[in-house]
Design a protein around this motif. Structure first.
Motif, short mmCIF file in Angstrom:
data_model
loop_
_atom_site.label_atom_id
_atom_site.label_comp_id
_atom_site.label_asym_id
_atom_site.label_seq_id
_atom_site.Cartn_x
_atom_site.Cartn_y
_atom_site.Cartn_z
N PHE A 119 0.83 -1.20 0.00
CA PHE A 119 0.00 0.00 0.00
C PHE A 119 0.86 1.25 0.00
O PHE A 119 0.55 2.24 -0.64
CB PHE A 119 -0.93 0.00 1.21
CG PHE A 119 -2.09 -0.93 1.06
CD1 PHE A 119 -3.01 -1.06 2.07
CD2 PHE A 119 -2.25 -1.68 -0.09
CE1 PHE A 119 -4.08 -1.92 1.94
CE2 PHE A 119 -3.32 -2.53 -0.22
CZ PHE A 119 -4.24 -2.67 0.79
N GLY A 161 2.06 1.71 -3.32
CA GLY A 161 0.95 2.17 -4.15
C GLY A 161 0.65 3.63 -3.93
O GLY A 161 0.32 4.37 -4.84
N MET A 197 -9.50 -1.53 -12.62
CA MET A 197 -10.91 -1.29 -12.34
C MET A 197 -11.14 0.22 -12.17
O MET A 197 -10.44 0.87 -11.43
CB MET A 197 -11.30 -2.02 -11.06
CG MET A 197 -12.75 -1.84 -10.78
SD MET A 197 -13.34 -2.59 -9.28
CE MET A 197 -12.06 -3.49 -8.63
N ARG A 227 -3.12 4.19 -7.33
CA ARG A 227 -2.85 3.72 -5.98
C ARG A 227 -3.93 2.74 -5.52
O ARG A 227 -3.65 1.67 -5.01
CB ARG A 227 -2.80 4.91 -5.02
CG ARG A 227 -2.27 4.55 -3.67
CD ARG A 227 -2.40 5.70 -2.71
NE ARG A 227 -3.62 5.55 -1.94
CZ ARG A 227 -3.90 6.26 -0.85
NH1 ARG A 227 -3.07 7.20 -0.45
NH2 ARG A 227 -4.99 6.07 -0.18
N ASP A 228 -5.18 3.10 -5.75
CA ASP A 228 -6.28 2.23 -5.32
C ASP A 228 -6.27 0.92 -6.10
O ASP A 228 -6.53 -0.15 -5.55
CB ASP A 228 -7.62 2.94 -5.50
CG ASP A 228 -7.86 3.96 -4.40
OD1 ASP A 228 -7.11 3.93 -3.40
OD2 ASP A 228 -8.78 4.78 -4.53
N ILE A 239 -3.65 -0.56 -7.44
CA ILE A 239 -2.55 -1.39 -6.93
C ILE A 239 -2.94 -1.98 -5.57
O ILE A 239 -2.69 -3.15 -5.29
CB ILE A 239 -1.26 -0.57 -6.83
CG1 ILE A 239 -0.75 -0.24 -8.23
CG2 ILE A 239 -0.19 -1.33 -6.05
CD1 ILE A 239 0.42 0.72 -8.26
N ALA A 240 -3.58 -1.15 -4.76
CA ALA A 240 -3.97 -1.63 -3.43
C ALA A 240 -4.94 -2.79 -3.53
O ALA A 240 -4.80 -3.81 -2.85
CB ALA A 240 -4.59 -0.49 -2.64
N LEU A 241 -5.91 -2.65 -4.43
CA LEU A 241 -6.89 -3.73 -4.58
C LEU A 241 -6.26 -4.98 -5.17
O LEU A 241 -6.57 -6.10 -4.76
CB LEU A 241 -8.07 -3.26 -5.46
CG LEU A 241 -8.99 -2.24 -4.80
CD1 LEU A 241 -10.05 -1.76 -5.77
CD2 LEU A 241 -9.66 -2.83 -3.56
N SER A 280 -3.17 -5.82 -4.80
CA SER A 280 -2.36 -6.38 -3.71
C SER A 280 -3.24 -7.16 -2.74
O SER A 280 -2.88 -8.26 -2.30
CB SER A 280 -1.65 -5.27 -2.95
OG SER A 280 -0.97 -4.45 -3.85
N LEU A 281 -4.38 -6.57 -2.47
CA LEU A 281 -5.31 -7.23 -1.55
C LEU A 281 -5.76 -8.56 -2.13
O LEU A 281 -5.85 -9.58 -1.43
CB LEU A 281 -6.52 -6.30 -1.35
CG LEU A 281 -7.33 -6.46 -0.08
CD1 LEU A 281 -6.46 -6.46 1.15
CD2 LEU A 281 -8.37 -5.36 0.00
N PHE A 282 -6.00 -8.56 -3.41
CA PHE A 282 -6.41 -9.78 -4.09
C PHE A 282 -5.30 -10.84 -4.00
O PHE A 282 -5.55 -12.01 -3.71
CB PHE A 282 -6.75 -9.48 -5.54
CG PHE A 282 -7.22 -10.68 -6.31
CD1 PHE A 282 -8.52 -11.16 -6.17
CD2 PHE A 282 -6.36 -11.37 -7.15
CE1 PHE A 282 -8.94 -12.28 -6.85
CE2 PHE A 282 -6.79 -12.51 -7.83
CZ PHE A 282 -8.08 -12.96 -7.68
#
Lengths: 581, 396
Positions: free
Chosen positions: A10, A13, B1, B24-25, B27-29, B31-33
């Motif tokens: 994060f 990111g 997305m 950023r969002d 990549i964050a999502l 990463s979360l996946f």
């Protein structure tokens, strides 16, 4: 490790930049709302996976410490919980102080005090210490920790995505529902419990996300554990209406047990907590030793969560006297374990005691009135709900939990009867719910969910007054209006305009208009551009408060016929109404 | 997305900021996946490993529990089977074994409760009904036991239900015999005999139960049917001799018992059985010697009657002297006084009516003295045996 990875990703990111809320509001006004739903699913899935790992960890630790077939007379039953208690105490005191106590209260504290913040350390600490304690035989359950782990996951994810503080606060209950749903394998009960005990009220803003998260986590958990309920549910029937008497008896017994359980915790926990700090390093060990002693002398069933024992009781594998003994011993064991500050929850012990009581009453009845009874399993199931209602004081969840677990709505009548009796009896004997008792003992002052649930919000109709001020048509001339207002000596009056809207005009405003315009001018030409809000009698009373700096009074209209004036409300009238509550 | 709508009029700097935010969002999502996927894989392997270990434990404890139960250690078996169930919850076979172990450990209430709960899940399970019947029998609840036995007969069975139902029926018959409900037992045994295959072990078991259910006549039929088989077991001959003797068919008894004694398997019988068979054979022979067979020539018949009369008169005299029951025997004494004291063979040869009267008096004497002076012994006992069913003695 996972969260650290998440954190790193994060950060990369975000390129190390932070965006302020006003910036976000301008750049992406619907970002939070959309992320909210997507993240709910992620929270559900991750919580579900973690809860599966948590339960597996408990089982592994149990096999490693207590052996694969613990039974009375084994010295490891004494040693394992005592040694685990020492380790857990050291971990809690030195590394994970947030892991101590009830997961429900800590989640509520995160929600109401810390803006939804639950640290990664607390999540890890809760996982490790609870798994160790429960696996080694402390009489505690995995649901509370699961709830907190879920809430912690939600909090971490929401923080790392930089969501607004308001959203951040809402994430904790979403994660809590996901964690509890996975632990219970019962999504509806988990959702209801979180609403009843964590949020305290139905909130459309968060309900959709809670449902998404809970369903996601249960889907994940069922992928591993299967779709069966946690206990094998036997055939459930109400054979004879006279059985309701037995269920009522069960309600009374459950209510009394809930009271004794609450009082035991309320008595012992603060006293142990008040002892010198060094004793807190050995309290879980001593509690573990005593719980182990109960197991050693022949009742190893009370050690750990005891799901398999609930299952056995539900299938009539114990006699009524053994069942009642197990209920009493579990109460003692749980009081010892929980009061000593050992991390773990009270859900499973509550269900255990309830199931034993229910099965005990059912077996007793079967013995003496063999032609009257349904299955012992039905009594055990209702018994679980009874203690849930009486001890945890979550009446709605208690009913739906039984229905969801059994998948059989024919049992609803006994469930409601017994739960209501237990709930009312417990409330009468112990007015303060156990979660509230625990928060007070911890020096916190969280909102009482029971009180919140029972609050009756005031509505506009409660402060409604008859229209004592003049009601003028917009087409009326200023001169005639002035005459009517003067005659009524009113400081304000209502104007019904040609387009059906309303305006509340003050006498001073009318005087100003009369000075500036000719007397024949219709009064609607003298009013300003804004209009009074449209209010109806059933709206919450506090909805009207923001309008009073602008309007001297507000008309309340009929929903079916907007032209019909039901009455008026004034600031003074509203304040008087609130003061009279 | 695309999480955000790109429609608001923004400055160039704000648009760049918004693009960074979207990146950023995203990549964050992602990463979360990725994290979710890794966690799912780890959880899967952990769970699979755990499940396998549970299966191993369930098998281990079940085997141990079964061994303990078979070796007569039910308490140990209960612990093991409880452990097995913990790792294989809902396994019906283990549950039934556990309940059986509870019953074997005389923890009847627990076992009954356990079986009842199993029955709720499988109301027609014959095995569970059988176990409940045994428990009810152990508790002395005859009505419930019989009800469960009947339900077991009507219930479903895994494997060869035909054989298992017959076994249950024989067990029910044995229970009824123990309760002295002989008529019910006989009824069950006749049903069992009618349905049973012509296998010596089964037929002999049924015949044995029939003997115990006081139905020697039907038992005799089964034994005799088995005797006709090539390589018929010695038990069939012994049983036939025994039951024939019981029903008074002494000629059949003598023949069967003689064949039993001559059977190669007789030597392997235990001493008590052999002695009993030999004694019964000797008695049968003696009875046939005493029996006034109408087929005998006149002289031989008269001789036997004269001998019997002598035996019976002596029995009456002895009984009369040893008891205070003179009144009960007075009438009998009067009747004997009608018979000449020095009764000879010739007298009997010449007077068939006297023969008949004498033999009637012999039988009556043995029966009445048995009541007054107790069970007779020796020839008196054998005469009494003839008196019970005189016409059956020579019946084939």
């Amino acid at each position: 490790m996972i969260t650290e990875t998440l954190k790193g990703l994060f950060k990369s990111g975000a390129h190390g930049t932070e965006i302020s809320t006003p910036d976000l509001a301008k750049l992406a006004p619907t970002r939070d709302e959309r992320l909210f739903l997507i993240l709910s699913i992620f929270i559900g899935v991750i919580s579900g996976l973690l809860v599966v790992c948590f339960r597996v960890a408990i089982e592994w630790i149990k096999i490693l410490t207590l052996g694969s077939a613990p039974h009375g007379g084994q010295y490891r039953l004494l040693l394992a919980p005592a040694l685990a208690g020492l380790v857990v105490a050291a971990l809690v005191q030195w590394f994970f102080p947030g892991a101590r106590g009830s997961g429900v209260n800590q989640t509520k504290a995160a929600l109401y005090i810390y803006n939804g913040y639950i640290s990664f350390k607390t999540v890890i600490g809760k996982f490790i210490t609870s798994a160790l304690a429960i696996g080694a035989g402390h009489s505690l359950g995995p649901e509370d920790p699961s709830l907190q782990i879920g809430a912690g996951v939600a909090s971490i994810i929401a923080r790392k995505l930089g969501l607004s503080r308001q959203r951040l606060r809402l994430f904790a209950p979403i994660g809590a529902a996901a964690g509890l749903a996975a632990a219970f394998n019962a999504p509806i009960s988990a959702i209801l419990f979180v609403i009843e005990e964590v949020i305290g009220q139905w909130s459309a803003a968060v309900l959709g996300s809670i449902v998404l998260a809970a369903i996601s986590s249960v889907v994940v958990a069922r992928r591993f554990w299967g779709s069966e309920p946690m206990f094998r549910i036997p055939t459930i029937t109400l054979r004879d209406n006279r059985e309701l008497i037995a269920y009522a008896v069960l309600g009374v017994v459950g209510g009394l047990f809930a009271f004794v359980f609450s009082r035991s915790l309320a008595y012992l926990r603060p006293r142990l907590h008040a002892l010198p700090r060094w004793t807190q390093f050995c309290q879980p060990a001593i509690a573990g030793l005593l719980v182990g002693l109960i197991g050693f002398v022949g009742f190893p069933q009370v050690m750990g969560p005891g799901y398999e024992v609930i299952d056995q009781a539900m299938h009539g594998q114990y006699t009524w006297d053994i069942l009642l003994a197990l209920a009493a011993l579990k109460l003692i064991a749980t009081t010892l374990s929980f009061s000593s500050g050992t991390p773990g929850g009270m859900f499973a012990p509550t269900l255990f005691i309830g199931a034993m009581l229910g099965a005990g009453v059912g077996s007793f009845e079967k013995l003496f009135f063999p032609h009257l009874t349904g299955t012992v399993g039905a009594y055990a199931l209702v018994g679980m709900g009874v203690l849930f209602a009486g001890f945890l004081r979550a009446p709605l969840t208690s009913v739906f939990m039984v229905l969801e677990m059994s998948g059989n709505y024919s049992i609803i009548l006994p469930v409601i009867l017994a739960n209501t009796i237990a709930y009312l009896l417990s409330r009468m004997l112990q007015p303060v719910p156990i979660f509230e008792v625990l928060t007070h003992q911890d020096g916190l002052d969280l909102p009482s969910m029971e009180e919140q649930r029972e609050e009756t919000p005031l509505h506009i109709e409660d402060a409604l007054q008859p229209p004592s001020v003049p009601v003028i048509l917009g087409a009326d001339a200023i001169a005639s209006v002035s005459a009517v207002v003067n005659e009524a000596r009113a400081s304000a009056f209502l104007v019904r305009l040609g387009d059906g809207s309303w305006y509340a005009m003050t006498a001073n405003e009318l005087t100003g208009a009369a000075a500036a315009l000719s007397p024949e001018t219709p009064v609607e030409q003298a009013v300003k551009a804004d209009r009074v809000p449209t209010l109806f009698p059933d709206l919450p009373l506090d909805n009207a408060l923001p309008y009073f700096p602008r309007w001297p009074l507000l008309p309340v209209l009929n929903r079916a016929n907007r032209g019909k004036l039901e009455g008026v409300i004034t600031l003074n009238g509203i304040l008087k109404r609130y003061q009279s509550v | 997305m695309a999480v955000f709508e790109l429609r608001t009029p923004l400055s160039a700097e704000e648009r760049a900021e918004k693009r960074r935010l979207i990146l950023r969002d995203s990549i964050a999502l992602m990463s979360l996946f990725l994290i979710t996927a890794i966690l799912a894989v780890l959880t899967y392997f952990l769970f699979v490993s755990f499940s396998r270990h549970r299966d191993v434990l369930a098998r281990r404890w079940r085997t141990s529990g079964e061994a303990a139960l078979n070796s007569g250690h039910p308490e140990e078996s209960i612990q093991d089977l409880h452990a097995a169930l913990e790792y294989a919850p809902g396994n019906r076979d283990i549950e039934i074994e556990l309940a059986m172990a509870l019953a074997a450990a005389n923890r009847n209430a627990e076992a009954t409760a356990y079986f009842n709960s199993l029955l709720e899940a499988q109301p027609g399970n014959g095995l569970i009904h059988l176990q409940l019947a045994r428990l009810a029998a152990k508790e002395g609840n005859a009505a419930l036991a019989e009800e469960h036995y009947q339900n077991a007969l009507d219930g479903t069975w895994q494997g060869d239900g035909y054989v298992k139902r017959r076994t249950v029926r024989l067990e029910l018959a044995g229970y009824l015999i123990s309760r002295k409900s002989y008529e019910k037992a006989q009824s069950e045994l006749r049903t069992a005999a009618g349905n049973a295959p012509d296998v010596p072990e089964t037929q002999l078991e049924i015949a044995g139960l029939m003997e115990r259910a006081q139905d020697p006549a039907d038992a005799l039929e089964i034994y005799r049917a088995q005797m006709r088989h090539r390589d018929a077991p010695v038990e069939a001959f012994e049983g036939a001799g025994r039951t024939a003797y019981m029903v008074g068919r002494i000629a059949v008894a003598r023949e069967s018992l003689a064949r039993a004694v001559a059977h190669p398997g007789f030597a392997s019988q235990d001493e008590i059985t052999r002695e009993s068979v030999r004694q019964m054979l000797a008695d049968s022979i003696r009875i046939l010697d005493l029996y006034p067979d109408p087929n005998l020539n006149v002289q031989a018949l008269a001789g036997r009657i004269a001998t019997n009369a002598k035996i019976a008169r002596a029995r009456l005299t002895s009984c009369f002297a040893n008891t205070n029951a003179a009144e009960a025997l007075a009438e009998l004494q009067d009747q004997w006084e009608q018979i000449p004291v020095n009764l000879t063979v010739r007298m009997l040869e010449q007077n068939p009516q006297l023969e008949q009267t004498t033999m009637g008096l012999v039988y009556g004497t043995e029966e009445q003295t048995a009541q007054v002076c107790g069970a007779p012994t020796g020839d008196d006992a054998l005469l009494l045996k003839i008196a019970e069913m005189p016409l059956a003695v020579q019946q084939q």
